[in-house]
Design an enzyme around this catalytic site. Sequence first.
Site, PDB file in Angstrom:
ATOM      1  CG  LEU A   1      31.580 114.668-102.370  1.00  0.00           C
ATOM      2  CD1 LEU A   1      31.908 116.162-102.441  1.00  0.00           C
ATOM      3  CD2 LEU A   1      30.627 114.388-101.221  1.00  0.00           C
ATOM      4  CG  ASP A   2      26.185 110.602-105.539  1.00  0.00           C
ATOM      5  OD1 ASP A   2      27.053 109.708-105.623  1.00  0.00           O
ATOM      6  OD2 ASP A   2      25.092 110.446-104.962  1.00  0.00           O
ATOM      7  N   PRO A   3      28.040 113.251-108.634  1.00  0.00           N
ATOM      8  CG  PRO A   3      28.065 112.384-110.810  1.00  0.00           C
ATOM      9  CD  PRO A   3      27.749 112.013-109.384  1.00  0.00           C
TER      10      PRO A   3
END
EC number: 5.4.99.25
Length: 338
Positions: free
Chosen positions: A77-79
């Site tokens: 998952l992106d930050p």
Amino acid sequence: MSSAGKLPSEIERTLVRKSGAWTNPVYGCAPEKRPILEYIEKGVVNIDKPSGPTSHEVAAWVKAILGVNTAGHAGSLDPKVTGLLPTLLGKATKAVPALRLSGKEYVCHLKLHRAMPPKLVRKVCEEFTGPIYQMPPIKSAVKRVIRVRTIYYIEVLEIEGMSVLFRVGCEAGTYIRKLCHDIGLALGCGGHMQALRRTKAGPFTEKTLVTLHELKDAYVFWKEDGDESELRRVIRPMESAVSHLPKIILRDSAVDAVCSGASLAVPGITSLDSSLAEGELAALFTLKGELVALAKAEMNTEEILKASAGIAASPIRVLMEAGTYPKGWTKKEESVRL
């Protein structure tokens, strides 16, 4: 069960019996009854990823909290993205590919660049169900070639001005940011992803989410007070990470051979998924519910049920240690019939 509005992992599966079988209570054990150290080493934590850290950082924190040698998450998952980040521990990390390739569900906040009629927004979103073409973003870990990904369902939850909240079930590897961009283009107004949360990953849902703080507290309770109960609640057996795969149940006498890398022969099967297809990834289990291996099916269900010999499946990843079950024991008087 209808498949409408569901991920492939949510479709109910049934087993068909090929032959009767017995299991010896002396060998192996039900996954939930493993000694606590083994339970951790063969576990998975459904972490609720906060906004900010990378998925790799979260997995590293889980590893540090529990003191395991390895920990692997099932899909980055992106930050800034929050939600489900199933993280497999220790020996269970061998099952990461099976979970990483499973379908995902997200709730997304799409920001349109100007307000559009709600009826049109819903209509256009529905048109994105089924196979779609996507080009990975410039900042991507994969080669930038056009790929086909399946959108299983899109449900618009709320529309307020230029803000659209929708739920989407999609194939692994779908870029939701790109989906938002394409919906905006189709509407003729433009749009971008404002916020995103993952709500399902294969067999995992928000019902079993655990925060990093809860995981740390559970570990401390066990270490300082000897109370395993909370740790057993927040950590789930690795078997839960492959519950979406078609199953093949083995006789006790066939388990050790598979653990040693041998192919699974038809006589070693007691029951199997009713719709197993040749070439499909399957999970091999003992009669006690322990995960033995991930394997490629060499026959379909009908062929296995009719056959008396031949190779039914070839192991791809073995998760059970050789020697857990003896080689070909047959003493039924010491066994429990299932």
